[in-house]
Design a protein around this motif. Structure first.
Motif, PDB file in Angstrom:
ATOM      1  N   SER A  26       0.809  -1.216   0.000  1.00  0.00           N
ATOM      2  CA  SER A  26       0.000   0.000   0.000  1.00  0.00           C
ATOM      3  C   SER A  26       0.840   1.263   0.000  1.00  0.00           C
ATOM      4  O   SER A  26       0.351   2.340  -0.348  1.00  0.00           O
ATOM      5  N   ALA A  27       2.115   1.158   0.379  1.00  0.00           N
ATOM      6  CA  ALA A  27       2.992   2.337   0.403  1.00  0.00           C
ATOM      7  C   ALA A  27       3.974   2.336  -0.752  1.00  0.00           C
ATOM      8  O   ALA A  27       4.424   3.396  -1.194  1.00  0.00           O
ATOM      9  N   ARG A  28       4.318   1.168  -1.261  1.00  0.00           N
ATOM     10  CA  ARG A  28       5.396   1.058  -2.239  1.00  0.00           C
ATOM     11  C   ARG A  28       5.075   1.801  -3.533  1.00  0.00           C
ATOM     12  O   ARG A  28       5.933   2.457  -4.118  1.00  0.00           O
ATOM     13  N   GLY A  29       3.832   1.696  -3.988  1.00  0.00           N
ATOM     14  CA  GLY A  29       3.467   2.365  -5.231  1.00  0.00           C
ATOM     15  C   GLY A  29       3.549   3.871  -5.125  1.00  0.00           C
ATOM     16  O   GLY A  29       4.057   4.551  -6.022  1.00  0.00           O
ATOM     17  N   ILE A  37      -3.459  19.298 -19.777  1.00  0.00           N
ATOM     18  CA  ILE A  37      -4.303  18.100 -19.864  1.00  0.00           C
ATOM     19  C   ILE A  37      -3.441  16.856 -20.035  1.00  0.00           C
ATOM     20  O   ILE A  37      -3.632  15.844 -19.351  1.00  0.00           O
ATOM     21  N   ALA A  38      -2.457  16.943 -20.941  1.00  0.00           N
ATOM     22  CA  ALA A  38      -1.560  15.807 -21.175  1.00  0.00           C
ATOM     23  C   ALA A  38      -0.751  15.490 -19.911  1.00  0.00           C
ATOM     24  O   ALA A  38      -0.536  14.314 -19.578  1.00  0.00           O
ATOM     25  N   SER A  39      -0.325  16.527 -19.196  1.00  0.00           N
ATOM     26  CA  SER A  39       0.458  16.323 -17.978  1.00  0.00           C
ATOM     27  C   SER A  39      -0.370  15.638 -16.897  1.00  0.00           C
ATOM     28  O   SER A  39       0.111  14.741 -16.192  1.00  0.00           O
ATOM     29  N   SER A  40      -1.631  16.049 -16.761  1.00  0.00           N
ATOM     30  CA  SER A  40      -2.516  15.424 -15.780  1.00  0.00           C
ATOM     31  C   SER A  40      -2.710  13.949 -16.090  1.00  0.00           C
ATOM     32  O   SER A  40      -2.657  13.093 -15.186  1.00  0.00           O
ATOM     33  N   LEU A  41      -2.916  13.635 -17.356  1.00  0.00           N
ATOM     34  CA  LEU A  41      -3.111  12.239 -17.754  1.00  0.00           C
ATOM     35  C   LEU A  41      -1.836  11.437 -17.529  1.00  0.00           C
ATOM     36  O   LEU A  41      -1.878  10.290 -17.071  1.00  0.00           O
ATOM     37  N   LEU A  42      -0.681  12.043 -17.841  1.00  0.00           N
ATOM     38  CA  LEU A  42       0.595  11.342 -17.674  1.00  0.00           C
ATOM     39  C   LEU A  42       0.864  11.034 -16.205  1.00  0.00           C
ATOM     40  O   LEU A  42       1.133   9.877 -15.844  1.00  0.00           O
ATOM     41  N   LEU A  43       0.805  12.053 -15.359  1.00  0.00           N
ATOM     42  CA  LEU A  43       1.105  11.847 -13.942  1.00  0.00           C
ATOM     43  C   LEU A  43       0.074  10.933 -13.282  1.00  0.00           C
ATOM     44  O   LEU A  43       0.424  10.065 -12.469  1.00  0.00           O
ATOM     45  N   GLY A  44      -1.193  11.109 -13.646  1.00  0.00           N
ATOM     46  CA  GLY A  44      -2.226  10.247 -13.093  1.00  0.00           C
ATOM     47  C   GLY A  44      -2.068   8.806 -13.549  1.00  0.00           C
ATOM     48  O   GLY A  44      -2.196   7.866 -12.750  1.00  0.00           O
ATOM     49  N   GLY A  45      -1.769   8.623 -14.840  1.00  0.00           N
ATOM     50  CA  GLY A  45      -1.579   7.277 -15.361  1.00  0.00           C
ATOM     51  C   GLY A  45      -0.384   6.586 -14.744  1.00  0.00           C
ATOM     52  O   GLY A  45      -0.441   5.393 -14.408  1.00  0.00           O
ATOM     53  N   PHE A  88       0.865   7.233 -11.803  1.00  0.00           N
ATOM     54  CA  PHE A  88       0.535   6.934 -10.408  1.00  0.00           C
ATOM     55  C   PHE A  88      -0.214   5.613 -10.302  1.00  0.00           C
ATOM     56  O   PHE A  88       0.096   4.770  -9.444  1.00  0.00           O
ATOM     57  N   VAL A  89      -1.184   5.420 -11.175  1.00  0.00           N
ATOM     58  CA  VAL A  89      -1.938   4.164 -11.173  1.00  0.00           C
ATOM     59  C   VAL A  89      -1.020   3.000 -11.523  1.00  0.00           C
ATOM     60  O   VAL A  89      -1.067   1.935 -10.894  1.00  0.00           O
ATOM     61  N   LEU A  90      -0.188   3.201 -12.533  1.00  0.00           N
ATOM     62  CA  LEU A  90       0.738   2.140 -12.948  1.00  0.00           C
ATOM     63  C   LEU A  90       1.649   1.723 -11.803  1.00  0.00           C
ATOM     64  O   LEU A  90       1.924   0.525 -11.617  1.00  0.00           O
ATOM     65  N   CYS A  91       2.129   2.699 -11.037  1.00  0.00           N
ATOM     66  CA  CYS A  91       3.043   2.390  -9.928  1.00  0.00           C
ATOM     67  C   CYS A  91       2.378   1.514  -8.866  1.00  0.00           C
ATOM     68  O   CYS A  91       3.064   0.792  -8.132  1.00  0.00           O
ATOM     69  N   GLN A  92       1.060   1.582  -8.783  1.00  0.00           N
ATOM     70  CA  GLN A  92       0.373   0.760  -7.789  1.00  0.00           C
ATOM     71  C   GLN A  92       0.325  -0.711  -8.201  1.00  0.00           C
ATOM     72  O   GLN A  92       0.111  -1.591  -7.360  1.00  0.00           O
ATOM     73  N   PHE A  93       0.515  -0.987  -9.489  1.00  0.00           N
ATOM     74  CA  PHE A  93       0.366  -2.355  -9.986  1.00  0.00           C
ATOM     75  C   PHE A  93       1.654  -2.943 -10.556  1.00  0.00           C
ATOM     76  O   PHE A  93       1.626  -4.012 -11.152  1.00  0.00           O
TER      77      PHE A  93
END
Length: 356
Positions: free
Chosen positions: A46-49, A196-204, A206-211
């Motif tokens: 839960s913390a590593r990502g 918009i592209a930056s928000s999608l990149l950083l958000g994407g 972040f999600v990727l790092c969780q998995f």
């Protein structure tokens, strides 16, 4: 006796603060405090990502901003005095204090290592090296390319931890890129499509790092600390260069994306961002005290994800408290001493013209 020659000095007029940069400092300082708060929880999924996402770009972000603010450095007496009073002195205070506290609780280090920063002091030590070498990077024909080659090549050898030289060399490209940034380039990052592209990149990411399959990845945390040689990371030279090159590219891409999202105008974060210096120097004492004296992280670990979320919220609150005006007023004499007794008087002399 022959009189000493007048010392060259730069113009004394203070430069107005830029709200955009102070806003950027505020947000990256939040990432620094949150990241340091999660260090002991990296063993938890839960913390590593979150930790991986933060460490992929928060120091490149910090270093690039530091490079930009140092672009006027020419090595005159006033600037040298400021390095001593705002970098050397705070480094000695913080590093020696944290080492003494650690030795009190754990017995380590057995001997004080003034020139070998053990934790947060590394950034001030590296900044001293970067700042003093700034004229070199401004004089080279291909400074950014040279800094990248040096960073990639540094992993081929073991660099001793003297003034955090290993990290200073590894992260050097971000500092040099910052030196060559301009206000116009920062402004170009603020267009709506880029945001918009930056928000999608950083958000994407972040999600990727969780998995990410951390159980099958080799030393993900070690790579993001920017201080180990390729042999220490148990990889070949070719693979090591490729991985570090990828991390340099990823760190720069995420940094530029984060910079595009930073607000341009003044807000309450601007004033807080003016005082990130004190937050950086002080938050380590709070974390070490809670860890060594109360064993807080050991006690919280069984609670899993709720503990991680609570730590993140607490770190954000702590960071904001340490960026307040009363804290700055209290610790300014300690961390930014005048030291007028140490230096020669600044006499009238031809001024060094600094580019705008």
């Amino acid at each position: 006796m022959t009189a000493l020659a007048p010392l060259p000095v730069s113009p004394t007029a203070p430069k107005p603060r830029v709200a955009y940069l102070d806003n950027a400092r505020y947000w990256v300082m939040l990432l620094v405090v949150v990241g340091h708060s999660l260090t002991e929880f990296v063993v938890m999924d839960s913390a590593r990502g979150v930790y991986t996402w933060i460490y992929a770009f928060h120091m490149p972000f910090f270093v690039l901003i530091s490079g930009y603010t140092a672009r006027h450095y020419v090595g005159d007496v006033r600037q040298i005095r400021r390095i001593v009073s705002t970098l050397v002195v705070p480094y000695l205070i913080v590093e020696l204090s944290l080492q003494l506290i650690s030795r009190h609780y754990t017995g380590e280090p057995a001997q004080l290592m003034v020139l070998s920063p053990q934790w947060i002091g590394w950034f001030m030590a590296a900044l001293i090296l970067w700042r003093l070498t700034t004229p070199i990077w401004r004089a080279l024909r291909y400074p950014i390319t040279t800094s990248i080659i040096i960073s990639l090549g540094a992993g081929l050898i073991d660099i001793p931890n003297v003034l955090a030289a290993h990290k200073a060399v590894a992260l050097l490209p971000f500092y040099v890129i910052g030196l060559h940034m301009t206000r116009e380039r920062f402004l170009r990052l603020g267009t709506v499509p880029l945001r918009i592209a930056s928000s999608l990149l950083l958000g994407g990411l972040f999600v990727l790092c969780q998995f990410l399959p951390y159980d099958r990845m080799d030393h993900p945390k070690a790579w993001l600390l920017w201080k180990f040689s390729y042999s220490d990371l148990e990889t070949s030279f070719a693979e090591g260069i490729a991985i570090r090159a990828g991390l340099l590219a990823l760190g720069l891409l995420m940094t530029l994306a984060a910079l595009s999202l930073v607000p341009r105008g003044r807000s309450w974060t601007t004033g807080q961002g003016e005082r990130t210096f004190y937050c950086y120097l002080l938050h380590g004492f709070v974390i070490v005290w809670l860890d060594r004296h109360y064993h807080l992280w050991v006690r919280l670990e069984p609670y899993g994800a709720p503990a991680v979320l609570g730590l993140i919220v607490s770190a954000v609150v702590l960071a904001n408290l340490l960026m307040t005006r009363p804290v700055a007023r209290l610790f300014r004499p300690v961390f930014e001493p005048k030291l007028t007794w140490m230096f020669r008087d600044i006499r009238e002399s031809p001024r060094v013209k600094i580019p705008t």
